[in-house]
Scaffold this active site. Sequence first.
Site, short mmCIF file in Angstrom:
data_model
loop_
_atom_site.label_atom_id
_atom_site.label_comp_id
_atom_site.label_asym_id
_atom_site.label_seq_id
_atom_site.Cartn_x
_atom_site.Cartn_y
_atom_site.Cartn_z
N ASN A 106 5.46 4.03 -13.02
CA ASN A 106 6.59 4.86 -12.24
C ASN A 106 8.19 4.87 -12.71
O ASN A 106 9.29 4.94 -12.06
CB ASN A 106 7.04 4.26 -10.71
N SER A 206 -3.68 0.17 -6.47
CA SER A 206 -1.92 -0.09 -6.63
C SER A 206 -1.71 0.78 -8.43
O SER A 206 -2.54 0.24 -8.96
CB SER A 206 -1.31 -1.35 -6.67
N THR A 207 -0.71 0.99 -8.47
CA THR A 207 -0.32 1.75 -9.79
C THR A 207 -0.85 0.21 -11.08
O THR A 207 -1.17 1.23 -11.90
CB THR A 207 0.68 2.72 -9.84
N GLY A 208 -0.31 -0.64 -10.94
CA GLY A 208 -0.15 -1.30 -11.66
C GLY A 208 -1.23 -2.16 -12.11
O GLY A 208 -2.26 -2.02 -13.67
N HIS A 243 11.58 -4.99 -6.32
CA HIS A 243 10.85 -4.89 -7.74
C HIS A 243 12.76 -5.62 -8.19
O HIS A 243 14.12 -6.10 -8.08
CB HIS A 243 11.65 -2.84 -7.68
N HIS A 260 -0.59 -0.69 -0.09
CA HIS A 260 -1.24 -1.43 -0.64
C HIS A 260 -1.78 -2.84 -0.10
O HIS A 260 -1.55 -3.24 0.17
CB HIS A 260 -1.08 -1.32 -2.40
O1 CDP Z 1 3.86 2.09 -5.38
P1 CDP Z 1 3.79 1.95 -6.72
O2 CDP Z 1 2.53 0.75 -6.31
O3 CDP Z 1 3.77 2.85 -6.96
O4 CDP Z 1 4.35 0.74 -7.79
P2 CDP Z 1 5.64 0.07 -7.87
O5 CDP Z 1 6.28 -0.61 -6.31
O6 CDP Z 1 6.25 0.94 -8.70
O7 CDP Z 1 5.19 -0.82 -8.64
C1 CDP Z 1 4.33 -1.04 -10.13
C2 CDP Z 1 3.22 -1.57 -9.69
O8 CDP Z 1 3.45 -3.21 -9.96
C3 CDP Z 1 2.58 -2.03 -8.07
O9 CDP Z 1 1.46 -1.10 -8.06
C4 CDP Z 1 2.13 -3.29 -8.61
O10 CDP Z 1 0.84 -3.24 -9.11
C5 CDP Z 1 2.87 -4.06 -9.49
N1 CDP Z 1 4.18 -5.06 -8.61
C6 CDP Z 1 3.11 -6.25 -7.97
O11 CDP Z 1 2.40 -6.81 -8.66
N2 CDP Z 1 4.90 -7.05 -7.27
C7 CDP Z 1 5.73 -6.39 -7.16
N3 CDP Z 1 6.18 -6.88 -6.41
C8 CDP Z 1 5.91 -5.13 -6.98
C9 CDP Z 1 5.39 -4.35 -7.91
#
Ligand code: CDP
Length: 286
Positions: A106, A206-208, A243, A260
Amino acid sequence: SQFALNFLDPSFIPLTHALNEELQGKSSKWKFNRTAFYQQRYYDYVGYLHKYVFSINNNLKSLLPDASPIQNKHYNVCAVVGNSGILTGSHCGPEIDSADFIFRCNFAPTESYYKDVGRKTNLTTFNPSILERYYNNLLTIQDRNNFFLNLKKLEGAILWIPVFTYHIHKTVNLLITTLYHIIFLNSRNLLHLYWKTKNLSLKRLSTGILMYTLASAMCEEIHLYGFWPFGWDPNTGKELPYHYYDKKGIKFTTKWQETHELPSEFKLLYKMHGEGVTKLSLSHCS
Ligand code: CDP
């Protein structure tokens, strides 16, 4: 607190016990299990790709690269960097930068966070909603300049844009294509199929974890950073932001609960770490 909440979840307790041992020094003993990694890597599923065929118009076609920029690309050690607050103060930057290929999520900022998250980016996901959230939909010249400057810092990197699932503004598309190689992939269905075989049946990945899956097709070994979807630091018990780049004072949100099932994903990644399939970093890098 979030800590107490997680403890109330019975399925979380075994994980916490194992985790405690892990954090007390066992993690340095992590050993890569190449056989296990090869058994689970994603490329076995490429054969299913023909099932998902899309029609596109000429306009979109003209924006697409002739060949996928990741076609036949192979790297030895890859880092996949999630955006968890656990990265803050981790000093993992140099270790992340030592990887041969670095995936990020992202368009996450690195500039003020080099020490903890590293400088290099080879591929980052780019959800067009980022423009809305951080760049005021590129409405003013200032917004565009801002965005352009941040894009420029990533020069040479691949942007991974979910083009078939979201509407992308045409100018942005053009702007991006003039600067970058872009991969357009819409393999969510495919990836769901893949994780289902690992007993992870989720509404939305999830994106990750998507990046992990992509990495497993391109890399010989994968190290994960910033995957910790909980509001407390497993090393110190202190509160964490969601984050690593969240401004001071922003409380941990449970926004993942809406979209998610990050704790289920985390548990699976943690299990894979135990099996030597992938290395999950949860403590400070030395
Ligand atoms: O909202 P989105 O899932 O797209 O992603 P993000 O909040 O930008 O964070 C990127 C990825 O990091 C997430 O999809 C999770 O796989 C991982 N993540 C996590 O494991 N723990 C967190 N506190 C935040 C993100």
